[in-house]
Design a protein around this motif. Structure first.
Motif, PDB file in Angstrom:
ATOM      1  N   UNK A   1       0.956  -1.103  -0.074  1.00  0.00           N
ATOM      2  CA  UNK A   1       0.103   0.019  -0.072  1.00  0.00           C
ATOM      3  C   UNK A   1       0.781   1.236   0.079  1.00  0.00           C
ATOM      4  N   UNK A   2       1.776   1.155   0.913  1.00  0.00           N
ATOM      5  CA  UNK A   2       2.773   2.479   1.020  1.00  0.00           C
ATOM      6  C   UNK A   2       3.595   2.580  -0.344  1.00  0.00           C
ATOM      7  N   UNK A   3       3.861   1.512  -1.097  1.00  0.00           N
ATOM      8  CA  UNK A   3       4.570   1.466  -1.952  1.00  0.00           C
ATOM      9  C   UNK A   3       3.878   2.169  -3.171  1.00  0.00           C
ATOM     10  N   UNK A   4       2.513   1.754  -3.189  1.00  0.00           N
ATOM     11  CA  UNK A   4       1.508   2.503  -4.261  1.00  0.00           C
ATOM     12  C   UNK A   4       1.640   3.896  -3.862  1.00  0.00           C
ATOM     13  N   UNK A   5       1.172   4.363  -2.687  1.00  0.00           N
ATOM     14  CA  UNK A   5       1.101   5.710  -2.467  1.00  0.00           C
ATOM     15  C   UNK A   5       2.771   6.435  -2.696  1.00  0.00           C
ATOM     16  N   UNK A   6       3.660   5.692  -2.574  1.00  0.00           N
ATOM     17  CA  UNK A   6       4.941   6.511  -2.695  1.00  0.00           C
ATOM     18  C   UNK A   6       5.141   6.639  -4.246  1.00  0.00           C
ATOM     19  N   UNK A   7       4.478   5.799  -5.249  1.00  0.00           N
ATOM     20  CA  UNK A   7       4.741   6.117  -6.657  1.00  0.00           C
ATOM     21  C   UNK A   7       3.740   7.026  -6.861  1.00  0.00           C
ATOM     22  N   UNK A   8       2.553   7.348  -6.310  1.00  0.00           N
ATOM     23  CA  UNK A   8       1.480   8.321  -6.661  1.00  0.00           C
ATOM     24  C   UNK A   8       1.926   9.414  -6.321  1.00  0.00           C
ATOM     25  N   UNK A   9       3.017   9.558  -5.240  1.00  0.00           N
ATOM     26  CA  UNK A   9       3.550  10.900  -4.635  1.00  0.00           C
ATOM     27  C   UNK A   9       4.389  11.196  -5.875  1.00  0.00           C
ATOM     28  N   UNK A  10       5.431  10.345  -6.096  1.00  0.00           N
ATOM     29  CA  UNK A  10       6.457  10.605  -6.989  1.00  0.00           C
ATOM     30  C   UNK A  10       6.090  11.110  -8.390  1.00  0.00           C
ATOM     31  N   UNK A  11       4.980  10.506  -8.889  1.00  0.00           N
ATOM     32  CA  UNK A  11       4.441  10.780 -10.425  1.00  0.00           C
ATOM     33  C   UNK A  11       3.814  12.241 -10.348  1.00  0.00           C
ATOM     34  N   UNK A  12       3.030  12.474  -9.211  1.00  0.00           N
ATOM     35  CA  UNK A  12       2.112  13.633  -9.010  1.00  0.00           C
ATOM     36  C   UNK A  12       3.263  14.768  -8.868  1.00  0.00           C
ATOM     37  N   UNK A  13       4.041  14.521  -8.036  1.00  0.00           N
ATOM     38  CA  UNK A  13       5.096  15.614  -7.732  1.00  0.00           C
ATOM     39  C   UNK A  13       6.094  16.122  -8.817  1.00  0.00           C
ATOM     40  N   UNK A  14       6.434  14.784  -9.622  1.00  0.00           N
ATOM     41  CA  UNK A  14       7.131  15.250 -10.804  1.00  0.00           C
ATOM     42  C   UNK A  14       6.512  16.040 -11.914  1.00  0.00           C
ATOM     43  N   UNK A  15       5.293  15.472 -12.131  1.00  0.00           N
ATOM     44  CA  UNK A  15       4.340  16.326 -12.948  1.00  0.00           C
ATOM     45  C   UNK A  15       4.203  17.781 -12.691  1.00  0.00           C
ATOM     46  N   UNK A  16       3.980  17.895 -11.335  1.00  0.00           N
ATOM     47  CA  UNK A  16       3.914  19.478 -10.698  1.00  0.00           C
ATOM     48  C   UNK A  16       5.254  20.075 -11.094  1.00  0.00           C
ATOM     49  N   UNK A  17       6.415  19.405 -10.828  1.00  0.00           N
ATOM     50  CA  UNK A  17       7.473  20.047 -11.095  1.00  0.00           C
ATOM     51  C   UNK A  17       7.955  20.502 -12.497  1.00  0.00           C
ATOM     52  N   UNK A  18       7.481  19.599 -13.447  1.00  0.00           N
ATOM     53  CA  UNK A  18       7.564  19.925 -14.840  1.00  0.00           C
ATOM     54  C   UNK A  18       6.691  21.005 -15.258  1.00  0.00           C
ATOM     55  N   UNK A  19       5.549  21.150 -14.642  1.00  0.00           N
ATOM     56  CA  UNK A  19       4.505  22.234 -15.008  1.00  0.00           C
ATOM     57  C   UNK A  19       5.413  23.494 -14.485  1.00  0.00           C
ATOM     58  N   UNK A  20       5.757  23.534 -13.295  1.00  0.00           N
ATOM     59  CA  UNK A  20       6.634  24.864 -12.923  1.00  0.00           C
ATOM     60  C   UNK A  20       7.595  25.195 -13.769  1.00  0.00           C
ATOM     61  N   UNK A  21       8.635  24.010 -14.232  1.00  0.00           N
ATOM     62  CA  UNK A  21       9.652  24.203 -15.119  1.00  0.00           C
ATOM     63  C   UNK A  21       9.089  24.960 -16.630  1.00  0.00           C
ATOM     64  N   UNK A  22       8.093  24.347 -17.087  1.00  0.00           N
ATOM     65  CA  UNK A  22       7.511  24.973 -18.204  1.00  0.00           C
ATOM     66  C   UNK A  22       7.096  26.356 -17.743  1.00  0.00           C
ATOM     67  N   UNK A  23       6.433  26.503 -16.941  1.00  0.00           N
ATOM     68  CA  UNK A  23       5.870  27.928 -16.454  1.00  0.00           C
ATOM     69  C   UNK A  23       7.123  28.758 -16.505  1.00  0.00           C
ATOM     70  N   UNK A  24       7.956  28.372 -15.810  1.00  0.00           N
ATOM     71  CA  UNK A  24       9.189  29.416 -15.477  1.00  0.00           C
ATOM     72  C   UNK A  24       9.791  29.619 -17.020  1.00  0.00           C
ATOM     73  N   UNK A  25       9.860  28.643 -17.874  1.00  0.00           N
ATOM     74  CA  UNK A  25      10.448  28.849 -19.200  1.00  0.00           C
ATOM     75  C   UNK A  25       9.462  30.013 -20.130  1.00  0.00           C
ATOM     76  N   UNK A  26       8.176  29.809 -19.725  1.00  0.00           N
ATOM     77  CA  UNK A  26       7.368  30.741 -20.396  1.00  0.00           C
ATOM     78  C   UNK A  26       7.677  32.018 -19.705  1.00  0.00           C
ATOM     79  N   UNK A  27       7.742  32.217 -18.430  1.00  0.00           N
ATOM     80  CA  UNK A  27       8.048  33.325 -17.950  1.00  0.00           C
ATOM     81  C   UNK A  27       9.050  34.242 -18.421  1.00  0.00           C
ATOM     82  N   UNK A  28      10.206  33.366 -18.977  1.00  0.00           N
ATOM     83  CA  UNK A  28      11.323  33.981 -19.244  1.00  0.00           C
ATOM     84  C   UNK A  28      11.272  34.170 -20.896  1.00  0.00           C
ATOM     85  N   UNK A  29      10.561  33.418 -21.603  1.00  0.00           N
ATOM     86  CA  UNK A  29      10.490  33.296 -23.060  1.00  0.00           C
ATOM     87  C   UNK A  29       9.414  34.266 -23.593  1.00  0.00           C
TER      88      UNK A  29
END
Lengths: 97, 310
Positions: free
Chosen positions: A1-29
């Motif tokens: 169970x905790x492994x599944x939750x860990x994977x969910x966390x990793x996937x979602x936080x990574x997706x969020x970080x990618x969005x932040x990266x894209x947003x920052x790129x847009x802010x600069x470009x």
């Protein structure tokens, strides 16, 4: 169970970080204030939302989780207001040079 | 991995600090300084000092930032005819700043390793205060005198700001509302304060046992009050209004009163009677939070600009 939750966390936080990266790129470009606002608000709303969603399974208690959600809602409220104020200033500046 | 994060944080901080100094536009420099405050807060979190981090973000970043921004707005367009600083003057400032930085760097590098610490003693005596947060114990029990003077300095700063008011509007109210209040600002000023007040009170209350305290809570409350005043929902009070003066002086006055009572009922000035330490500290913190909130909000609002209503 905790492994599944860990994977969910990793996937979602990574997706969020990618969005932040894209947003920052847009802010600069992107060429003008309004499109820069458009880029950064995606990172603010969806990116932070995904990170909070990803962190929820790791919250130690229900109140801890609620606090995380409150952080997201408050950030949404302030980001939306700041975007409106900035957009308004740009619009007024254009009309009355 | 965390080393990478720390190194990135240090690099950002240094880059931002240089950016603030070399930036030509005052406003851009102030905005960069705000970002610097936030990053410095993160650095304090990495050093496991959440109390300092909260204060840095609230006062060092937010509070100082808005004060500087308002000062810049007042000064903008003025003083253009003044002569720019001479080369020798700039050089003198640069040499002075560099000397101080080098001195501070040397002082930090020459610390004994491991640094002498009073942390075990602070943690040991925590039981006697009834508090759970050693930082609050240091601020309001072990080193209460420093905190007392700190709060009085804030009041002195406010007196300095208020004394800039011209004779005609002496005792009057400051002006913070812009000529046109944008709709979204009014909306935010209606929605946010209930949350902000709850968060402020929570930060003060939790300060006894966890990171938080008067300055952090006071800043949040001050921000909420300023938001309401800036949106024009409630005008700023006259600076001579008794309720305002009571809020401003209540905290330090209660602190002083309890301090003097300490020399009658306890072991000396600023000593708390045994068993009563925690309730007294919480009472002082409650009054101080209100005083800090009122003082910070009034500092940002600036000197009186309107004649007093009589």
């Amino acid at each position: 169970m905790s492994a599944v939750l860990g994977i969910v966390t990793i996937v979602l936080v990574t997706a969020g970080a990618v969005l932040f990266l894209a947003g920052t790129l847009g802010l600069l470009r992107f060429p003008d204030t309004l499109s820069r606002l458009h880029a950064i608000s995606k990172a603010d709303n969806l990116g932070l939302g995904l990170i909070v969603l990803g962190l929820l399974p790791q919250a130690a208690s229900v109140t801890g989780g609620l606090k995380l959600i409150c952080v997201w809602l408050l950030a949404q409220l302030s980001a939306a207001t700041a975007s409106q104020l900035l957009g308004r200033a740009v619009y007024r500046g254009r009309r009355e040079p | 991995m965390t080393l990478l994060l720390d190194l990135a944080l240090v690099a950002w901080l240094l880059a931002l600090a240089v950016h603030v100094v070399v930036q030509r536009g005052e406003r851009s420099a102030i905005i960069a300084f705000l970002a610097f405050g936030l990053l410095l807060g993160l650095a304090w979190v990495r050093l496991a000092a959440p109390d300092v981090a909260l204060t840095e973000i609230a006062i060092g970043g937010g509070g100082t930032g808005i004060l500087l921004l308002r000062a810049e707005a007042v000064l903008r367009g003025r003083g253009k005819e003044e002569e720019p600083m001479t080369r020798a003057g700039k050089l003198a400032v640069a040499v002075g700043c560099a000397a101080i930085s080098a001195g501070l760097g040397l002082a930090v590098l020459s610390f004994a390793s491991p640094a002498p610490t009073l942390a075990p003693a602070a943690a040991e005596a925590l039981g006697a205060t009834g508090l759970g947060n050693p930082v609050t114990a240091v601020l309001l029990a072990y080193r209460a005198l420093d905190t007392l003077l700190e709060k009085i300095v804030v009041l002195l700063a406010l007196i300095g700001v208020w004394s800039l008011a011209p004779d005609g509007v002496w005792d009057g109210a400051p002006e913070v509302k812009p000529a046109i209040v944008p709709g979204p600002l009014t909306y935010l000023a209606r929605i946010l304060p209930p949350f902000g007040i709850v968060i402020g009170v929570y930060m003060f209350w939790v300060g006894a046992d966890a990171p938080g305290g008067t300055f952090q809570a006071g800043t949040v409350l001050a921000a909420m009050w300023l938001l309401v005043m800036m949106a024009g929902l409630k005008p700023p009070p006259d600076t001579s209004r008794p309720l305002l003066v009571l809020a401003l002086t209540g905290g330090p006055a209660l602190f002083l009163a309890i301090a003097f009572l300490g020399s009658i009922f306890a072991e000396g000035f600023l000593a708390y009677p045994e068993g009563l330490a925690k309730p007294l500290i919480v009472a002082i913190e409650a009054a101080l939070t209100l005083s800090v909130a009122a003082a910070l909000a009034m500092l940002v609002a600036g000197p009186a600009r309107k004649a007093p209503a009589r």
